[in-house]
Design an enzyme around this catalytic site. Structure first.
Site, PDB file in Angstrom:
ATOM      1  N   LYS A  18       0.925  -1.161   0.002  1.00  0.00           N
ATOM      2  CA  LYS A  18      -0.135  -0.088  -0.092  1.00  0.00           C
ATOM      3  C   LYS A  18       0.941   1.357   0.103  1.00  0.00           C
ATOM      4  O   LYS A  18       0.632   2.101  -0.837  1.00  0.00           O
ATOM      5  CB  LYS A  18      -1.032   0.065   1.326  1.00  0.00           C
ATOM      6  CG  LYS A  18      -1.738   1.365   1.555  1.00  0.00           C
ATOM      7  CD  LYS A  18      -2.470   1.583   0.367  1.00  0.00           C
ATOM      8  CE  LYS A  18      -2.941   3.331   0.552  1.00  0.00           C
ATOM      9  NZ  LYS A  18      -4.193   3.365  -0.153  1.00  0.00           N
ATOM     10  N   CYS A  52      -3.347  11.225   1.600  1.00  0.00           N
ATOM     11  CA  CYS A  52      -2.831   9.888   1.396  1.00  0.00           C
ATOM     12  C   CYS A  52      -1.359  10.055   0.788  1.00  0.00           C
ATOM     13  O   CYS A  52      -0.215   9.538   1.360  1.00  0.00           O
ATOM     14  CB  CYS A  52      -3.437   9.090   0.641  1.00  0.00           C
ATOM     15  SG  CYS A  52      -5.082   8.895   1.021  1.00  0.00           S
TER      16      CYS A  52
HETATM   17  N1  SAJ Z   1      -1.360  14.810  -8.928  1.00  0.00           N
HETATM   18  C1  SAJ Z   1      -0.532  15.733  -9.905  1.00  0.00           C
HETATM   19  N2  SAJ Z   1      -0.380  14.957 -11.255  1.00  0.00           N
HETATM   20  C2  SAJ Z   1      -0.842  13.917 -11.359  1.00  0.00           C
HETATM   21  C3  SAJ Z   1      -1.856  13.148 -10.625  1.00  0.00           C
HETATM   22  C4  SAJ Z   1      -1.979  13.720  -9.320  1.00  0.00           C
HETATM   23  O1  SAJ Z   1       0.226  16.668  -9.420  1.00  0.00           O
HETATM   24  O2  SAJ Z   1      -0.922  13.463 -12.708  1.00  0.00           O
HETATM   25  C5  SAJ Z   1      -1.581  15.390  -7.796  1.00  0.00           C
HETATM   26  C6  SAJ Z   1      -3.269  15.641  -7.477  1.00  0.00           C
HETATM   27  O3  SAJ Z   1      -3.467  16.796  -8.025  1.00  0.00           O
HETATM   28  C7  SAJ Z   1      -3.384  15.871  -5.993  1.00  0.00           C
HETATM   29  C8  SAJ Z   1      -2.382  14.522  -5.658  1.00  0.00           C
HETATM   30  O4  SAJ Z   1      -1.501  14.369  -6.850  1.00  0.00           O
HETATM   31  O5  SAJ Z   1      -2.903  16.922  -5.303  1.00  0.00           O
HETATM   32  C9  SAJ Z   1      -2.772  13.353  -5.248  1.00  0.00           C
HETATM   33  O6  SAJ Z   1      -4.276  13.084  -6.094  1.00  0.00           O
HETATM   34  P1  SAJ Z   1      -4.231  11.397  -6.735  1.00  0.00           P
HETATM   35  O7  SAJ Z   1      -5.471  11.733  -7.701  1.00  0.00           O
HETATM   36  O8  SAJ Z   1      -3.070  11.026  -7.402  1.00  0.00           O
HETATM   37  O9  SAJ Z   1      -4.451  10.586  -5.335  1.00  0.00           O
HETATM   38  P2  SAJ Z   1      -5.494  10.751  -4.269  1.00  0.00           P
HETATM   39  O10 SAJ Z   1      -4.716  11.260  -3.175  1.00  0.00           O
HETATM   40  O11 SAJ Z   1      -6.799  11.294  -4.502  1.00  0.00           O
HETATM   41  O12 SAJ Z   1      -5.748   8.918  -4.116  1.00  0.00           O
HETATM   42  C10 SAJ Z   1      -4.586   8.284  -3.953  1.00  0.00           C
HETATM   43  C11 SAJ Z   1      -4.775   6.991  -4.890  1.00  0.00           C
HETATM   44  N3  SAJ Z   1      -3.451   6.307  -4.993  1.00  0.00           N
HETATM   45  C12 SAJ Z   1      -2.806   5.844  -6.165  1.00  0.00           C
HETATM   46  O13 SAJ Z   1      -3.474   6.112  -7.262  1.00  0.00           O
HETATM   47  C13 SAJ Z   1      -1.580   5.017  -5.933  1.00  0.00           C
HETATM   48  C14 SAJ Z   1      -5.919   6.109  -4.397  1.00  0.00           C
HETATM   49  O14 SAJ Z   1      -5.855   5.029  -5.097  1.00  0.00           O
HETATM   50  C15 SAJ Z   1      -5.535   5.479  -2.989  1.00  0.00           C
HETATM   51  O15 SAJ Z   1      -6.649   4.830  -2.351  1.00  0.00           O
HETATM   52  C16 SAJ Z   1      -5.327   6.960  -2.074  1.00  0.00           C
HETATM   53  O16 SAJ Z   1      -4.503   7.661  -2.709  1.00  0.00           O
HETATM   54  C17 SAJ Z   1      -5.440   6.612  -0.695  1.00  0.00           C
HETATM   55  O17 SAJ Z   1      -6.517   6.815   0.208  1.00  0.00           O
HETATM   56  O18 SAJ Z   1      -4.221   6.114  -0.094  1.00  0.00           O
END
Ligand code: SAJ
Length: 427
Positions: A200, A254
């Protein structure tokens, strides 16, 4: 089965409802008494419509009840937050939940931890708490089953994603796998507790490192006078390359937290992970520096409109949002920030009630979150309200040409300015 879900947040509530709709008798517990009262009245306050529908359905079926105490059950699923405090895991909520469980647990019951925790935590904490309560640890089944759903598509991902279930013994994993198979159509992969915990943390850290790489490329591309989005799109056409998108930083509860669970486990072999964290944490500085460079004549009190407080597009969650740091840095430099986010209800800084209020008299506007509603803003209307003409798009989400046609000077993270491109082409 009789199942108790402890922690009715963005994971616990839909999980409880999913189990209740799959035919189990589910009781939900949360320390937030107002939430319990609301659920008992059938009020579900989440922005995601499929989650609302699922929970409402479970309440109507009568198989899901929320309560203010933890009662005996066959299975206890713990879904409480595990934040990082000064870069170190804060496990107080897990310990509190476990204490409530061990007070009522019986031999043969199962305790499942869904909260993200550092490797080794599930077995250590459960064993400690069971022993402290005078229960032989082996009498209880123990598993770690990390949640994996993405806010914005929770119900779909709860049903469809593969699940990793780590058992203290293979028979513990098999027992819990049977329960999850009652609602999860994805593959159910069984392993031991520590491997599930590490997996995880690795998933979210992989994303953090990938985004840091994209952010580093954005800064490099700006300096080289190249468009990073075009570069990433072209590189991603390679069958084995998949680079994420740059942005103002990594928010949410997360991804910015979980890498600390690995670096804390061994700071000496996790240099790449630590560097990635630093790159992502510095992005707000980069953005504020670029804005300042574009506003050399700004005076103390100049107003900057910031669009978006949520940590990512189309969610109402502002935890660890990069906007917080952007606003702090703008204010440190003497600017007044007016922040607008129609989805977010609570934020560390005051939010304006309307877009007009945020834009009126502003010297610049920064797009910090790529909400769909912001893409519908009419640039001519924004131009009339504002005093200045600078748009800084930190998400590459707005139509630059449209804003330029309305008289804006548009700067985009990861894109060189157009005058720079023109200069480079004539050189
Ligand atoms: N972000 C970027 N560039 C990207 C993608 C995201 O800058 O290309 C930023 C987003 O704007 C945001 C942050 O990253 O600020 C996180 O967003 P996210 O959509 O990547 O992830 P979360 O935090 O909403 O959800 C993540 C997910 N983990 C993965 O994809 C590996 C989700 O599956 C998990 O369940 C969740 O964390 C968790 O609860 O752990």
């Amino acid at each position: 089965m009789n199942v108790t879900v402890i922690g009715l947040g963005y994971i616990g509530l839909p999980t409880a409802a999913m189990l209740a709709c799959a035919g189990h008798t589910v009781r939900g517990f949360d320390v937030d008494e107002r939430l319990i009262t609301d659920l008992r009245l059938g009020l579900v306050s989440t922005q995601e419509a499929p989650v609302r529908d699922l929970v409402t359905q479970a309440i109507r079926r009568g198989t899901f009840r929320a309560g203010t105490s933890v009662e005996p059950s066959d299975v206890f699923i713990i879904c409480v937050p595990t934040p990082a405090l000064h870069g170190r895991p804060d496990l107080r909520c897990v310990i509190d939940a476990l204490r409530r469980v061990v007070a009522v647990v019986r031999p043969g019951d199962a305790i499942v931890l869904e909260s993200t925790v550092p490797p080794g935590t599930t077995e250590r904490l459960v064993t400690e708490e069971l022993r402290a309560a005078g229960i032989i640890p082996d009498a209880v089944r123990v598993a770690h089953c990390p949640e994996r759903v993405i806010p914005g598509a929770i119900v779909e991902e709860l049903r469809g994603n593969a699940r990793v279930i780590g058992g203290r013994r293979p028979s513990d994993a098999a027992f819990v796998a049977g329960l999850y198979a009652s609602f999860c159509r994805g593959e159910i992969l069984q392993t031991d507790c520590m491997t599930a915990e590490l997996t995880k943390c690795v998933e979210n850290t992989y994303r953090d490192v990938n985004i840091a790489f994209a952010n580093e490329l954005a800064m490099l591309a700006e300096d080289l006078g190249v468009d990073v989005y075009e570069t990433i799109a072209l590189a991603n056409r390679h069958p084995r390359v998949d680079i994420l998108m740059p942005g103002p930083g990594v928010g949410g509860h997360c991804i910015p937290v979980d890498p600390h669970f690995l670096t804390d486990a061994n700071p000496f072999v996790t240099e790449l992970i630590q560097s990635a964290r630093r790159v992502n944490e510095r992005m707000p500085h980069r953005i504020v520096s670029r804005i300042c460079a574009r506003l050399p004549h700004a005076t103390a009190g100049s107003k900057i409109a910031v669009l978006g407080a949520a940590y990512k597009a189309d969610v109402d969650d502002a935890r660890e949002s990069p906007t917080e740091r952007i606003v702090e840095l703008l204010e440190q430099r003497g600017f007044t920030a007016s922040i607008y986010d129609p989805l977010v209800r609570s934020f560390r800084f005051p939010l304006t009630a309307t877009l007009e209020e945020a834009l009126r008299g502003a010297d610049a506007v920064v797009l910090a979150t790529g909400h769909a509603v912001f893409r519908a803003i009419e640039p001519h209307r924004a131009a009339k309200l504002m005093r200045g003409t600078l748009l800084f798009d930190a998400r590459n989400a707005l139509d630059a040409e449209l804003w330029e046609a309305a008289g804006f000077e548009v700067a985009v993270l990861g894109r060189p300015s157009r005058d720079r491109v023109a200069r480079a082409m004539t050189a």
